[in-house]
Design a protein around this motif. Structure first.
Motif, PDB file in Angstrom:
ATOM      1  N   GLY A  60       0.780  -1.232   0.000  1.00 55.00           N
ATOM      2  CA  GLY A  60       0.000   0.000   0.000  1.00 55.00           C
ATOM      3  C   GLY A  60       0.807   1.274   0.000  1.00 55.00           C
ATOM      4  N   ALA A  61       2.123   1.153  -0.199  1.00 56.50           N
ATOM      5  CA  ALA A  61       2.962   2.366  -0.140  1.00 56.50           C
ATOM      6  C   ALA A  61       3.322   2.823  -1.552  1.00 56.50           C
ATOM      7  N   GLN A  94      -1.458   0.715  -3.225  1.00 55.36           N
ATOM      8  CA  GLN A  94      -2.880   0.402  -3.009  1.00 55.36           C
ATOM      9  C   GLN A  94      -3.591  -0.014  -4.302  1.00 55.36           C
ATOM     10  N   SER A 117       0.819  -2.798   7.684  1.00 51.87           N
ATOM     11  CA  SER A 117       1.238  -2.358   9.009  1.00 51.87           C
ATOM     12  C   SER A 117       0.690  -3.374  10.006  1.00 51.87           C
ATOM     13  N   ASN A 172       7.821   0.090   8.886  1.00 53.61           N
ATOM     14  CA  ASN A 172       7.093   1.311   8.577  1.00 53.61           C
ATOM     15  C   ASN A 172       7.775   2.416   9.386  1.00 53.61           C
ATOM     16  N   ARG A 196      -7.081  10.914  12.999  1.00 52.34           N
ATOM     17  CA  ARG A 196      -7.296   9.681  12.226  1.00 52.34           C
ATOM     18  C   ARG A 196      -6.410   8.609  12.795  1.00 52.34           C
ATOM     19  N   MET A 198      -5.539   4.131  12.431  1.00 47.05           N
ATOM     20  CA  MET A 198      -5.795   2.912  11.671  1.00 47.05           C
ATOM     21  C   MET A 198      -6.985   2.198  12.318  1.00 47.05           C
ATOM     22  N   PHE A 219      -6.302   4.126   4.997  1.00 50.17           N
ATOM     23  CA  PHE A 219      -5.161   4.959   4.603  1.00 50.17           C
ATOM     24  C   PHE A 219      -5.398   5.653   3.262  1.00 50.17           C
ATOM     25  N   GLU A 235      -1.417  10.184  12.279  1.00 48.19           N
ATOM     26  CA  GLU A 235      -0.095   9.803  12.793  1.00 48.19           C
ATOM     27  C   GLU A 235       0.471   8.699  11.916  1.00 48.19           C
ATOM     28  N   ASN A 236       1.730   8.891  11.537  1.00 48.00           N
ATOM     29  CA  ASN A 236       2.424   7.943  10.670  1.00 48.00           C
ATOM     30  C   ASN A 236       3.923   8.220  10.785  1.00 48.00           C
ATOM     31  N   LEU A 240       6.647   7.852   5.490  1.00 45.85           N
ATOM     32  CA  LEU A 240       5.358   7.656   4.809  1.00 45.85           C
ATOM     33  C   LEU A 240       4.598   8.971   4.706  1.00 45.85           C
ATOM     34  N   LEU A 263       6.039  -3.525   9.382  1.00 50.02           N
ATOM     35  CA  LEU A 263       5.231  -3.999   8.253  1.00 50.02           C
ATOM     36  C   LEU A 263       5.329  -5.523   8.278  1.00 50.02           C
TER      37      LEU A 263
HETATM   38  C1  TK8 Z   1       0.087   1.938   4.149  1.00 48.23           C
HETATM   39  C2  TK8 Z   1      -0.327   1.714   5.592  1.00 48.23           C
HETATM   40  C3  TK8 Z   1       0.150   2.855   6.453  1.00 48.23           C
HETATM   41  C4  TK8 Z   1      -0.356   2.715   7.857  1.00 48.23           C
HETATM   42  C5  TK8 Z   1      -1.614   3.539   8.049  1.00 48.23           C
HETATM   43  O1  TK8 Z   1      -0.422   0.900   3.386  1.00 48.23           O
HETATM   44  O2  TK8 Z   1      -2.672   3.078   7.584  1.00 48.23           O
HETATM   45  O3  TK8 Z   1      -1.533   4.622   8.652  1.00 48.23           O
HETATM   46  O4  TK8 Z   1       0.648   3.180   8.732  1.00 48.23           O
HETATM   47  O5  TK8 Z   1       1.546   2.749   6.421  1.00 48.23           O
HETATM   48  O6  TK8 Z   1       0.248   0.502   6.067  1.00 48.23           O
END
Ligand code: TK8
Length: 354
Positions: A60-61, A94, A117, A172, A196, A198, A219, A235-236, A240, A263
């Motif tokens: 997904g990156a 994605q 993640s 990640n 926000r 996950m 995401f 938050e990330n 990313l 990951l």
């Molecule tokens: C990207 C996700 C992302 C994750 C999120 O595919 O959803 O915030 O941290 O890195 O895996």
């Protein structure tokens, strides 16, 4: 007359062939080395498509994120070591869905291998909630030691009952908060802020303890939600944030480093078990070398991304005392983690990270 017909046939055939090559496939694997149209992924159990076994990878990156370089390495090792009898197609960014869809696809076998993640993985295997304990890990070295050791291996083993072969943990990174209007330095600054998260119950509980209003969003919808201000922050890890341009729709970044996100690298278990012993060893070797490379690039990119983000928005660097205020306020979430992940795995990780 016959000559004219023959000439006409040659012209017709060449036009058809040219048109076939020129048509852009709907989904084109990235850096797959060929423009082969995305085919239905081979069914699990190592089905062979002609002579070649195809491994369809999804993540997904973006392609400039270190995880893509990791999968390119995976592809190189698999194809070289198998002397072309195994081929890897990579679908980044994605194309085949977000983390949850990629995990589901790997369980079903219509995606062969992929990453997520660890937080979304906990919905499939609750022992993974242990990785969502805030401020659990002190450093990358500690993370690698534990995740590559018995504790990490135990987590990966738990995935097998969920149709997933855990191949390892890439990076990640340490997660940091960004906000659209508040220069957060202490938990009180978060009061009522729509952050926000996950789709993970421990992340939601953590931000509630900090006084925020946690909002789980996929995401793939995050950038738009920030841009339209339907949420105030997210938050990330810095890499990313930078590679998906999230900082361009935020005002502040705060180096909270509140959770380390691995990951999780998985493969459909029937596909893996259907491989020859030799090909299993090749997949294992490719995963190991891919993770080693990706981790080194991710570590390098974290600092570079932070500097790039600083060029656009204010980056608030918390003092140890300021960061500790967040740590103290999130401590009660450990009880939720024990209830979900089980006390045994939590104790293993707490003892390992003392
Ligand atoms: C990207 C996700 C992302 C994750 C999120 O595919 O959803 O915030 O941290 O890195 O895996």
């Amino acid at each position: 007359m016959k000559k004219c017909i023959a000439m006409l046939l040659v012209v017709l055939v060449s036009i058809t062939m040219f048109a076939g090559c020129a048509s852009k496939p709907a989904l084109e694997p990235s850096n797959s080395g060929d423009s082969q149209k995305a085919t239905e992924a081979p069914k699990a159990s190592g089905e062979k498509t002609g002579k070649t076994i195809t491994i369809k990878v999804a993540h997904g990156a973006p392609e400039d994120h270190s995880s893509h370089a990791g999968w390119i390495k995976f592809k190189e090792v698999v194809e070289a070591e198998s002397k072309g009898t195994m081929a890897v197609e990579i679908y980044p960014n994605q194309q085949l869905g977000g983390d949850r869809e990629i995990m589901e696809g790997c369980q079903l076998g219509n995606i062969t291998a992929g990453q997520s993640s660890s937080a979304p993985v906990a919905s499939f295997e609750p022992s993974f909630f242990v990785l969502d304990i805030p401020f659990l890990f002190k450093s990358r070295q500690q993370v690698y030691e534990i995740l590559d050791g018995e504790a990490g291996k135990a987590l990966l083993k738990n995935l097998e009952a969920k149709k997933l072969k855990g191949l390892g943990f890439s990076e990640n990174g340490f997660r940091n908060l960004t906000t659209s209007s508040v220069a957060v330095r202490k938990p009180e600054d978060l009061k009522g802020m729509k952050v926000r998260t996950m789709e993970n119950a421990i992340h939601i509980a953590t931000w509630k303890l900090l006084g925020a209003n946690p909002t789980p969003i996929a995401f793939g919808e995050l950038f738009t939600a920030l841009q339209q201000k339907t949420i105030d922050g997210q938050e990330n890890p810095f890499e990313l944030i930078y590679s998906t341009k999230l900082h361009e729709v935020q005002k502040y970044a705060i180096d909270t480093q509140h959770i380390y996100s691995p990951l999780v690298i998985v493969m459909n278990i029937d596909f893996y078990n259907g491989l020859s012993e030799e090909n299993k060893k090749i997949v294992d070797k490719a995963a190991k070398e891919s993770i080693e490379l990706q981790r080194s690039i991710a570590a390098e990119n974290e600092q570079k991304a932070k500097e790039k983000i600083k060029e656009k928005i204010e980056v608030i660097e918390l003092t140890d005392a300021e960061r500790d205020a967040f740590r103290q306020m999130t401590k009660p979430v450990i009880e939720d983690v024990k209830a979900k992940a089980g006390t045994e795995i939590v104790d293993i990780f707490l003892n390992a990270t003392k």
